[in-house]
Every structure is written in structure tokens, then in C-alpha cells.
Design an enzyme around this catalytic site. Sequence first.
Site, PDB file in Angstrom:
ATOM      1  N   GLY A   1       0.794  -1.233   0.000  1.00  0.00           N
ATOM      2  CA  GLY A   1       0.000   0.000   0.000  1.00  0.00           C
ATOM      3  C   GLY A   1       0.822   1.278   0.000  1.00  0.00           C
ATOM      4  O   GLY A   1       1.870   1.374  -0.648  1.00  0.00           O
TER       5      GLY A   1
ATOM      6  N   TYR B   1     -11.611   5.510  14.044  1.00  0.00           N
ATOM      7  CA  TYR B   1     -10.605   5.888  13.034  1.00  0.00           C
ATOM      8  C   TYR B   1     -10.461   7.417  12.982  1.00  0.00           C
ATOM      9  O   TYR B   1      -9.352   7.951  13.008  1.00  0.00           O
ATOM     10  CB  TYR B   1     -11.010   5.337  11.666  1.00  0.00           C
ATOM     11  CG  TYR B   1      -9.982   5.554  10.581  1.00  0.00           C
ATOM     12  CD1 TYR B   1      -8.911   4.678  10.420  1.00  0.00           C
ATOM     13  CD2 TYR B   1     -10.076   6.632   9.708  1.00  0.00           C
ATOM     14  CE1 TYR B   1      -7.961   4.870   9.427  1.00  0.00           C
ATOM     15  CE2 TYR B   1      -9.128   6.846   8.712  1.00  0.00           C
ATOM     16  CZ  TYR B   1      -8.077   5.961   8.567  1.00  0.00           C
ATOM     17  OH  TYR B   1      -7.125   6.160   7.582  1.00  0.00           O
TER      18      TYR B   1
ATOM     19  N   LYS C   1      -7.043   9.598  13.963  1.00  0.00           N
ATOM     20  CA  LYS C   1      -6.312  10.439  13.018  1.00  0.00           C
ATOM     21  C   LYS C   1      -6.295  11.903  13.466  1.00  0.00           C
ATOM     22  O   LYS C   1      -5.308  12.616  13.240  1.00  0.00           O
ATOM     23  CB  LYS C   1      -6.895  10.289  11.615  1.00  0.00           C
ATOM     24  CG  LYS C   1      -6.712   8.879  11.035  1.00  0.00           C
ATOM     25  CD  LYS C   1      -5.247   8.468  10.932  1.00  0.00           C
ATOM     26  CE  LYS C   1      -5.059   7.154  10.169  1.00  0.00           C
ATOM     27  NZ  LYS C   1      -3.636   6.803  10.033  1.00  0.00           N
TER      28      LYS C   1
ATOM     29  N   ALA D   1      -6.340   4.405  -3.539  1.00  0.00           N
ATOM     30  CA  ALA D   1      -6.594   3.013  -3.944  1.00  0.00           C
ATOM     31  C   ALA D   1      -5.533   2.077  -3.365  1.00  0.00           C
ATOM     32  O   ALA D   1      -4.399   2.025  -3.850  1.00  0.00           O
ATOM     33  CB  ALA D   1      -6.619   2.926  -5.469  1.00  0.00           C
ATOM     34  N   THR D   2      -5.883   1.390  -2.300  1.00  0.00           N
ATOM     35  CA  THR D   2      -5.011   0.384  -1.671  1.00  0.00           C
ATOM     36  C   THR D   2      -5.895  -0.768  -1.213  1.00  0.00           C
ATOM     37  O   THR D   2      -7.122  -0.732  -1.358  1.00  0.00           O
ATOM     38  CB  THR D   2      -4.280   0.935  -0.424  1.00  0.00           C
ATOM     39  OG1 THR D   2      -5.255   1.196   0.593  1.00  0.00           O
ATOM     40  CG2 THR D   2      -3.479   2.190  -0.711  1.00  0.00           C
TER      41      THR D   2
ATOM     42  N   TRP E   1     -14.570  21.029  -0.418  1.00  0.00           N
ATOM     43  CA  TRP E   1     -16.017  21.202  -0.591  1.00  0.00           C
ATOM     44  C   TRP E   1     -16.724  21.271   0.743  1.00  0.00           C
ATOM     45  O   TRP E   1     -16.412  20.546   1.674  1.00  0.00           O
ATOM     46  CB  TRP E   1     -16.586  20.014  -1.390  1.00  0.00           C
ATOM     47  CG  TRP E   1     -16.733  20.333  -2.841  1.00  0.00           C
ATOM     48  CD1 TRP E   1     -16.638  21.568  -3.438  1.00  0.00           C
ATOM     49  CD2 TRP E   1     -16.994  19.388  -3.907  1.00  0.00           C
ATOM     50  NE1 TRP E   1     -16.816  21.431  -4.797  1.00  0.00           N
ATOM     51  CE2 TRP E   1     -17.048  20.117  -5.106  1.00  0.00           C
ATOM     52  CE3 TRP E   1     -17.189  17.998  -3.959  1.00  0.00           C
ATOM     53  CZ2 TRP E   1     -17.294  19.526  -6.344  1.00  0.00           C
ATOM     54  CZ3 TRP E   1     -17.420  17.417  -5.179  1.00  0.00           C
ATOM     55  CH2 TRP E   1     -17.474  18.167  -6.369  1.00  0.00           C
TER      56      TRP E   1
HETATM   57  N1  LIG Z   1      -5.991   4.117   1.722  1.00  0.00           N
HETATM   58  C1  LIG Z   1      -6.571   5.253   2.066  1.00  0.00           C
HETATM   59  O1  LIG Z   1      -7.543   5.716   1.453  1.00  0.00           O
HETATM   60  C2  LIG Z   1      -6.038   6.042   3.248  1.00  0.00           C
HETATM   61  C3  LIG Z   1      -6.563   7.336   3.453  1.00  0.00           C
HETATM   62  C4  LIG Z   1      -6.100   8.077   4.521  1.00  0.00           C
HETATM   63  C5  LIG Z   1      -5.112   7.577   5.348  1.00  0.00           C
HETATM   64  N2  LIG Z   1      -4.621   6.319   5.122  1.00  0.00           N
HETATM   65  C6  LIG Z   1      -3.595   5.845   6.040  1.00  0.00           C
HETATM   66  O2  LIG Z   1      -2.444   5.447   5.322  1.00  0.00           O
HETATM   67  C7  LIG Z   1      -1.765   4.412   6.021  1.00  0.00           C
HETATM   68  C8  LIG Z   1      -1.516   3.239   5.091  1.00  0.00           C
HETATM   69  O3  LIG Z   1      -2.779   2.771   4.619  1.00  0.00           O
HETATM   70  P1  LIG Z   1      -2.938   1.771   3.382  1.00  0.00           P
HETATM   71  O4  LIG Z   1      -4.142   2.211   2.657  1.00  0.00           O
HETATM   72  O5  LIG Z   1      -1.655   1.615   2.662  1.00  0.00           O
HETATM   73  O6  LIG Z   1      -3.315   0.439   4.192  1.00  0.00           O
HETATM   74  P2  LIG Z   1      -3.010  -1.104   3.897  1.00  0.00           P
HETATM   75  O7  LIG Z   1      -3.965  -1.845   4.751  1.00  0.00           O
HETATM   76  O8  LIG Z   1      -2.985  -1.367   2.445  1.00  0.00           O
HETATM   77  O9  LIG Z   1      -1.511  -1.290   4.455  1.00  0.00           O
HETATM   78  C9  LIG Z   1      -1.237  -1.139   5.820  1.00  0.00           C
HETATM   79  C10 LIG Z   1       0.109  -1.771   6.136  1.00  0.00           C
HETATM   80  O10 LIG Z   1       0.344  -1.577   7.554  1.00  0.00           O
HETATM   81  C11 LIG Z   1       0.684  -2.837   8.137  1.00  0.00           C
HETATM   82  N3  LIG Z   1       0.215  -2.877   9.522  1.00  0.00           N
HETATM   83  C12 LIG Z   1      -1.071  -2.946   9.959  1.00  0.00           C
HETATM   84  N4  LIG Z   1      -1.110  -3.032  11.294  1.00  0.00           N
HETATM   85  C13 LIG Z   1       0.180  -2.977  11.724  1.00  0.00           C
HETATM   86  C14 LIG Z   1       0.792  -3.049  12.998  1.00  0.00           C
HETATM   87  N5  LIG Z   1       0.054  -3.190  14.099  1.00  0.00           N
HETATM   88  N6  LIG Z   1       2.142  -2.984  13.080  1.00  0.00           N
HETATM   89  C15 LIG Z   1       2.895  -2.867  11.948  1.00  0.00           C
HETATM   90  N7  LIG Z   1       2.372  -2.825  10.713  1.00  0.00           N
HETATM   91  C16 LIG Z   1       1.029  -2.885  10.593  1.00  0.00           C
HETATM   92  C17 LIG Z   1      -0.027  -3.878   7.274  1.00  0.00           C
HETATM   93  O11 LIG Z   1       0.564  -5.164   7.422  1.00  0.00           O
HETATM   94  C18 LIG Z   1       0.137  -3.273   5.886  1.00  0.00           C
HETATM   95  O12 LIG Z   1       1.363  -3.638   5.287  1.00  0.00           O
HETATM   96  C19 LIG Z   1      -2.642   4.082   7.236  1.00  0.00           C
HETATM   97  O13 LIG Z   1      -2.187   4.785   8.368  1.00  0.00           O
HETATM   98  C20 LIG Z   1      -4.002   4.605   6.816  1.00  0.00           C
HETATM   99  O14 LIG Z   1      -4.825   4.910   7.923  1.00  0.00           O
HETATM  100  C21 LIG Z   1      -5.060   5.547   4.090  1.00  0.00           C
END
Ligand SMILES: NC(=O)c1ccc[n+]([C@@H]2O[C@H](COP(=O)([O-])OP(=O)(O)OC[C@H]3O[C@@H](n4cnc5c(N)ncnc54)[C@H](O)[C@@H]3O)[C@@H](O)[C@H]2O)c1
Length: 256
Positions: free
Chosen positions: A20, A160, A164, A194-195, A256
Site C-alpha cells: 500500500g 478511526y 487520526k 486506492a489500496t 467542498w
Molecule cells: N488508503 C486510504 O484511502 C487512506 C486514506 C487516509 C489515510 N490512510 C492511512 O495510510 C496508512 C496506510 O494505509 P494503506 O491504505 O496503505 O493500508 P493497507 O492496509 O494497504 O496497508 C497497511 C500496512 O500496515 C501494516 N500494519 C497494519 N497493522 C500494523 C501493525 N500493528 N504494526 C505494523 N504494521 C502494521 C499492514 O501489514 C500493511 O502492510 C494508514 O495509516 C491509513 O490509515 C489511508
Amino acid sequence: MSNLFDLTGRTALITGAGRGIGREIARTLAAAGADIAIAELDPSTASDAAEEIRGMGRQAFSVECNVREAGSVNNAVASVLEHMGKIDILVNNAGIARWTKAEETSDSDWLDVIDINLNGTFWGCRAVAPHMLARGSGSIVNIASMSGSIVNKPQPQSAYNVSKAGVIMLTKSLAAEWAGRGVRVNSVSPGYIATEMTRKAVTTYTDWAAIWHDMTPVGHMGEPADVAHAVWYLASDAAKFAMGTDLIVDGGYTAW
Ligand SMILES: NC(=O)c1ccc[n+]([C@@H]2O[C@H](COP(=O)([O-])OP(=O)(O)OC[C@H]3O[C@@H](n4cnc5c(N)ncnc54)[C@H](O)[C@@H]3O)[C@@H](O)[C@H]2O)c1
């Protein structure tokens, strides 16, 4: 003029970089010249990511870590310092989402999210602080979310959102404490990216994607690289006067 975005010779530790957004941050900082350490819950994605970074010609090290446990984070940081010698950049990226109505949220649903997203970010900052403060330099970038500033629609995710919002205020608090000692702390707040995290949401709740796209001025989700480039800026010397800032990268969602 020297290239302020050049990270050659820097070592960056990124949590949750097995996939991701975190994995793309690892690629981006490596492409900018940094050596990369990955602290990740899943050891197989972590070693795969490290292999990819080595393929780019940089040094890479991976360590199993659960950011929920302060001891695990302390051990991971000690291990990175032992293997790589220093940490110039820390990106607290590991995070999880839970979609539960507030009145139906269990103790463990709430605590999982707060412990990993908020407390895990603090454990990371605290673990590198003695090293960075002693050297008088370092850049910490915390991955927050637009959910720290707004309430998303339609998904119920109070834990969540609170986690944040906490990350954004933690970032400002630490930035103010450490600004005069050479350590910068900032956050990046992505919109919908997109993840696997969002894929899981939109395949389970099939009406959400259309709502998300409709509420985003650009009309679609972003890519992990959109977030990684913002992290690159804040991690680099180009951001030397940025402290306690929250850089929102959301396709216009919060406008927005
Ligand atoms: N995808 C989105 O739309 C989005 C939007 C805003 C913020 N975020 C933030 O971005 C960050 C990454 O999100 P993503 O979409 O890549 O998620 P994802 O679920 O694709 O990847 C998360 C990664 O973190 C690791 N992880 C989870 N729990 C863990 C733990 N306890 N210790 C160590 N590693 C751990 C997972 O193994 C994974 O590799 C997160 O903090 C998420 O809240 C994502």
C-alpha cells in the site's frame, strides 16, 4: 543550487511498508537516494519490499514489528540502528480502519484502532527521539488522514476519525517540543487512496465508491504515489521550515 529533495546518504524507517501507501513511500524515498528500513507486522511482505529496494541499488533492512506494542517498536528501532547505524527519517505509516456503528463498536474494535493508529504513532516518535535529538537532526512524517479533520460519508468509523485527529495534534505537539532541537515533525493527510484498505471497503460495501467519488472534486481516488510525493517533500530539506504542518492530499475532498 543544490537539490533540496536529494535524500542520498539518508536512512528512512517506514512502518507498515510491506504494501500500500507505505510500500510506495519506501520506493519513492529510495528513488530519491535514501536507504530504507521497513518495520512491518507481516514479515513476508516486509522482506519482499526490502528485496525490491535492494533491486533499486539502495540498502534495505526489514524487521518484524507490531506498532501496537511499545516494546516491539523500541526493539525495531534498536535493530535498525544496529544494522543501518542511524535514522534520519521516520514515517509512521502503519494503520488500520474499522467500519462499525458507534453504538455497536466493541471495546476491542475501539482499542485496536486507537492503539495502532494513534498510540503506535507515538511509540514510533518516542522510540527515535533520543537518537534524533542527540544528533540534533531528523524528520518525522506521520500518516494521518483527512478523517482527522472531517467526518467521512457514509461509513461509520468514529474510532478511526478520532485516532487520526489525535495523530494531527500529536504531530503539532511534538513539532513544538522538538523544533528548536533540530527535529521536524509533520503529517500527511490522504483522502481516498486506492489500496487494499479501500479495496476491502468498496468490495464489501458496494455503494460506497460512488459516494466517495462524487464527494471528491477530482472525481476519483488517488494513488499511493500521490501520498508518497508529499511525504518526500516533508522528509527532505526542501521542507526545512515546515514544522507541525498537516499536508492534506485529497483530490479536493476537504475543499467542498
Ligand atoms: N488508503 C486510504 O484511502 C487512506 C486514506 C487516509 C489515510 N490512510 C492511512 O495510510 C496508512 C496506510 O494505509 P494503506 O491504505 O496503505 O493500508 P493497507 O492496509 O494497504 O496497508 C497497511 C500496512 O500496515 C501494516 N500494519 C497494519 N497493522 C500494523 C501493525 N500493528 N504494526 C505494523 N504494521 C502494521 C499492514 O501489514 C500493511 O502492510 C494508514 O495509516 C491509513 O490509515 C489511508
